[in-house]
Structure formats: C-alpha cells, structure tokens
Write an enzyme that holds these catalytic residues in place. Structure first.
Site, PDB file in Angstrom:
ATOM      1  N   CYS A   5     -25.034   5.728 -20.889  1.00 11.96           N
ATOM      2  CA  CYS A   5     -25.034   5.428 -19.460  1.00 11.96           C
ATOM      3  C   CYS A   5     -25.240   6.703 -18.643  1.00 11.96           C
ATOM      4  O   CYS A   5     -24.625   7.732 -18.907  1.00 11.96           O
ATOM      5  CB  CYS A   5     -23.718   4.765 -19.072  1.00 11.96           C
ATOM      6  SG  CYS A   5     -23.521   4.469 -17.306  1.00 11.96           S
ATOM      7  N   GLN A  49     -17.671   4.680   2.899  1.00 12.89           N
ATOM      8  CA  GLN A  49     -17.341   5.641   1.853  1.00 12.89           C
ATOM      9  C   GLN A  49     -16.806   4.914   0.622  1.00 12.89           C
ATOM     10  O   GLN A  49     -15.909   4.082   0.730  1.00 12.89           O
ATOM     11  CB  GLN A  49     -16.306   6.642   2.369  1.00 12.89           C
ATOM     12  CG  GLN A  49     -16.852   7.609   3.397  1.00 12.89           C
ATOM     13  CD  GLN A  49     -17.871   8.567   2.824  1.00 12.89           C
ATOM     14  OE1 GLN A  49     -17.796   8.950   1.643  1.00 12.89           O
ATOM     15  NE2 GLN A  49     -18.827   8.976   3.640  1.00 12.89           N
ATOM     16  N   TYR A  56     -26.412   8.687  12.943  1.00 10.47           N
ATOM     17  CA  TYR A  56     -26.287   7.970  11.668  1.00 10.47           C
ATOM     18  C   TYR A  56     -24.883   7.364  11.606  1.00 10.47           C
ATOM     19  O   TYR A  56     -24.145   7.519  10.628  1.00 10.47           O
ATOM     20  CB  TYR A  56     -26.520   8.892  10.475  1.00 10.47           C
ATOM     21  CG  TYR A  56     -27.718   9.818  10.576  1.00 10.47           C
ATOM     22  CD1 TYR A  56     -28.978   9.408  10.155  1.00 10.47           C
ATOM     23  CD2 TYR A  56     -27.582  11.103  11.088  1.00 10.47           C
ATOM     24  CE1 TYR A  56     -30.068  10.271  10.237  1.00 10.47           C
ATOM     25  CE2 TYR A  56     -28.659  11.962  11.172  1.00 10.47           C
ATOM     26  CZ  TYR A  56     -29.909  11.551  10.746  1.00 10.47           C
ATOM     27  OH  TYR A  56     -30.981  12.410  10.834  1.00 10.47           O
ATOM     28  N   GLU A  96     -27.367   4.347  15.480  1.00 11.65           N
ATOM     29  CA  GLU A  96     -27.543   3.812  14.134  1.00 11.65           C
ATOM     30  C   GLU A  96     -28.797   2.947  14.098  1.00 11.65           C
ATOM     31  O   GLU A  96     -29.081   2.214  15.056  1.00 11.65           O
ATOM     32  CB  GLU A  96     -26.316   3.002  13.719  1.00 11.65           C
ATOM     33  CG  GLU A  96     -26.442   2.185  12.458  1.00 11.65           C
ATOM     34  CD  GLU A  96     -26.785   3.014  11.232  1.00 11.65           C
ATOM     35  OE1 GLU A  96     -27.647   2.568  10.453  1.00 11.65           O
ATOM     36  OE2 GLU A  96     -26.205   4.106  11.062  1.00 11.65           O
ATOM     37  N   CYS A 107     -23.678  14.658   2.040  1.00  9.02           N
ATOM     38  CA  CYS A 107     -23.398  14.196   0.677  1.00  9.02           C
ATOM     39  C   CYS A 107     -24.290  14.896  -0.342  1.00  9.02           C
ATOM     40  O   CYS A 107     -24.234  14.577  -1.533  1.00  9.02           O
ATOM     41  CB  CYS A 107     -23.567  12.677   0.571  1.00  9.02           C
ATOM     42  SG  CYS A 107     -25.220  12.078   0.973  1.00  9.02           S
TER      43      CYS A 107
END
Length: 439
Positions: free
Chosen positions: A101, A265, A294, A318, A393
């Site tokens: 995986c 999140q 965003y 957004e 991120c």
C-alpha cells in the site's frame, strides 16, 4: 499528415520502459543520505541519484530499483536493512512496506523520528526554494508539533480506491493497482469499516467522512471520479439515514457545518491547532478588516470575526458553491462576516480588492497543495496588509510563495509546523509574512 498516436493500453499499471540507465529490477547496497521532500531519502550509486522509500538517513540498505525513466536519477525501495537507524520501528500496518500500500510513507519510523524528518524537509524547502537563510532562527529552532491522539486512528476523512471486482483498498505507490484492505490503521474505525467491510461493484472510488457526532457519510464515485450516490449512517444506527444536509464539526469552541464528505481538516485535532496558530500570528484587533482566502466552510474567518468586533469586517472568499453555502450558515450569527464566491486568482483578486474599497489589515490564506502561486502572492504583497498568515499543506509550495513575497518586499516573521498527517510525509505549516526586509 500528422502522426497518429498509439492508443494507450487499458487497465493494469505496467511499468514504462527504462529511459535512464536500465536499472529497473536491479538490487544493490547503498548508504542512505538525507531525507527529501516526498517521503523518500536520497542515496547515490555509480554516480546516479536514487530516491529511496522505506529507508532512513544514515542506514545501509539493500535497494531494488522500481522505476528508471530519467538519466540523472531513479526510484527504489529499501528491501533489506543492513544497518538500521535508531528511529526504525516495526510497521503497525501489515499492508505497509515495499511494493504494498502506498498510503503511508513513514510506517517504519518512530513518531518522534517522523517529526524530525518533517522538520528537516520544511527547513530544506524554505532554504532552497524560499531563499530563507539556513541559519535563520525560525528554521534552526523549528519543531514539528504533535497533535493529540497519537499517530494512528486520526484520519476522519478519506478516499478509498475500488478495483474491478468491487473490492476497496488503496493504491500502490505510483501505481493504479489497488491493494485490497480489510482495515486502515490511520483511519478512524467507523470510517474505515464503512468502506472496507463491504463491496462496491461498479465504483471507482469511495469518499468517507465521520463528523463530530459520529455520523458516517460515504459517497460513491464512478471511474471518472463523478459522485453517483451518497449514504449517511447516523451514530448508533444500523439503518442508513436519508442523504442530504451537512455534517457537524467541532472546532474553536463552536460547531461548524460542512458538506458530508467536503473539505475539512482530516485530523480530528488539526482544526483547533491551526485556528489557534492563525489567531496568534494574525493578532487581529477590533475594527480591522480581514480577508480570508480559500475559505472553505469559513473556519478561519469565522474564528477571527469576534476579534474584529462589530466595527470590523471579515470577507471569506471561496470558489466551491457548496462550501460557500456551508460558510453562509456558519457565519450567519456574525454580522461583520460575509462570504463571496469566486476563484482566487490574480485578476479576480484585484477586482475583489477594488470592490472592497480598501486594503485589508490582515490576509489569511489556506491554498490547495499547489500553493497560491507567484501572481496571487504579488497581489497580496501589494495590498499593504500588516500581516499575511499563510496556512500550507506543502512545504515546497510554501517555499516558492515565500520567495515571491520576499521579492515583493516581505519577510518571513514567524513559522510553526504541525504533524497533522502522522505516518505520511505531509506536514502542515502556518507562516507569518509581514512587510519590510529582515534584519
């Protein structure tokens, strides 16, 4: 006459032919060097670079080359450990390892070791791509902060692939092949079992999310990635509820609405940690204006709105219509907050700033993995905002955008990093950019 292209073969994931040194399948011993962005370490053999997965810096390992398409480098797995790092541990997931995986990168690394590796990656990306001095105290003192709950059973939202027989799982690394699973130890159990305990004939993938009340929402996608059906199972019920409505999330001391499998999140403790870090970096004052880009379901803008008070203003921008609808509901009790639907690009942002009739005091942005980009970064740097709080991120995208802000006269004034994705190479950062050159 134009040359006709050969049709691509369907199904499977047969490796492309070697275009590098013809090393695919070869095995040899190497000494492992530093960690690199992307979940692998760097090694060298006969003058070529190897990006090695399942290894650790300082180890000596036996590698098997898995991909060789470039003359300067190839990819490999560590299939044997000759000299182990002190940070190496037994993998808690039986599906993890070379050729298995591809969902996790660091199952073989202690949790503390994972965070040190991630800090090294953030430092390297901000130095190499962001132009931040290697000796900057923001980098030398950087630690990736753990979140509550440990390194397993943290993922509350996931997408599982489905093979041609309807069996769910996750894909091998850099492959379309599906590894069929009966569990995923980093995913919360209700979400994992809602997908992995049944078959999904005809589906290409299944999205799943568990909200704060324990409600599980699964969305079936076809092989083009188009959602086809949604199933909602309320906590404690065995019978699916009627699909529709929104899921509840808890963060910053209040409840939030979000689309069932929409963006939020994935780590149960991440929203609280990031809101706290953003609020600390922004230092919002009464009467100020905040631009939240965003914005998703309005988490950051909604959390900062009370600080600006009724005389201030928060504008959440957004692109996604369903996220905007959720944000409208979440901000309904905050008259100083509003939601604008639109893409965050340089042209649209310039028009937005003109409509606002003045520059914001604070900008918060949480862009997708690709980052804001140099054009948007330049527009934001030109606003005169006293603080730009950037939630990232991906440290590479953050590094590139920091470079754009620096070129426009800003400097990196604060930086924190959070282990919001244990067992993977991903790391969440919160950076503060302010006008003016550094010392």
């Amino acid at each position: 006459m134009a040359e006709r292209r050969r049709p691509r073969p369907r199904g499977g994931s047969a490796p492309r032919p070697d275009r590098g040194g013809g090393w695919t399948g070869r095995e040899f011993e190497v000494d492992v060097g530093p960690v690199a962005h992307g979940g692998h370490c760097v090694a060298r053999h006969e003058g070529r670079v190897l990006f090695v997965r399942h290894a650790l810096p300082g180890e000596r390992v036996l590698v098997r080359v898995t991909e060789d398409r470039q003359p300067g480098y190839c990819r490999a797995d560590a299939v044997g450990v000759l000299e182990a790092s002190p940070d190496r541990v037994e993998r808690p997931c039986p599906y993890s390892g070379p050729g298995r995986c591809g969902g996790c990168d660091w199952q073989h690394v202690s949790w503390e070791g994972q965070r040190r590796l991630k800090a090294d990656v953030v430092r390297e990306q901000l130095t190499r791509l962001g132009g931040v001095a290697a000796g900057d105290p923001l980098l030398t003192g950087l630690e990736v902060e753990p979140l509550a709950g440990g390194p397993l059973r943290w993922r509350s939202r996931a997408r599982f692939a489905v093979d041609r027989t309807g069996a769910p799982g996750l894909r091998r690394h850099r492959s379309h092949d599906v590894v069929v699973l009966d569990d995923c130890p980093i995913t919360v159990e209700p979400a994992a079992q809602a997908v992995l305990a049944r078959r999904w004939p005809g589906a290409g993938a299944v999205d799943v999310a568990v909200d704060s009340a324990g409600t599980v929402t699964t969305t079936r996608l076809d092989r083009r990635g188009v959602p086809t059906s949604t199933r909602v199972l309320r906590a404690g019920d065995d019978v699916p509820a009627e699909p529709g409505g929104r899921a509840g999330r808890r963060a910053a001391g209040r409840d939030w609405e979000v689309e069932g499998t929409g963006f939020w999140q994935v780590h149960g403790s991440a929203a609280d940690a990031l809101v706290s870090a953003v609020a600390e970096a922004a230092g919002v004052r009464p009467g100020e204006s905040v631009l939240d880009l965003y914005a998703g379901a309005g988490l950051f803008g909604g959390a900062l709105a009370p600080a600006v008070g009724e005389s201030g203003r928060v504008v959440c921008v957004e692109a996604d219509a369903e996220a905007c609808a959720a944000a409208e509901a979440n901000l309904a009790g905050l008259p100083q907050a509003e939601v604008w639907q639109g893409e965050v690009d340089a042209e649209g942002l310039t028009g937005l700033l003109e409509e606002l009739g003045g520059d914001p005091d604070v900008v918060v942005l949480d862009p997708p993995r690709a980052g804001a980009g140099p054009a948007v970064s330049r527009v934001l740097a030109a606003t005169g905002a006293r603080a730009v709080v950037y939630v990232a991120c991906d440290p590479a995208s953050l590094g590139r955008d920091v470079a754009a802000f620096t070129a426009a006269g800003h400097r990196l004034a604060a930086l924190r990093a959070f282990d919001a994705f244990p067992m993977t190479a991903h790391v969440e950062c919160v950076a503060l950019l302010v006008p003016g050159a550094g010392e």
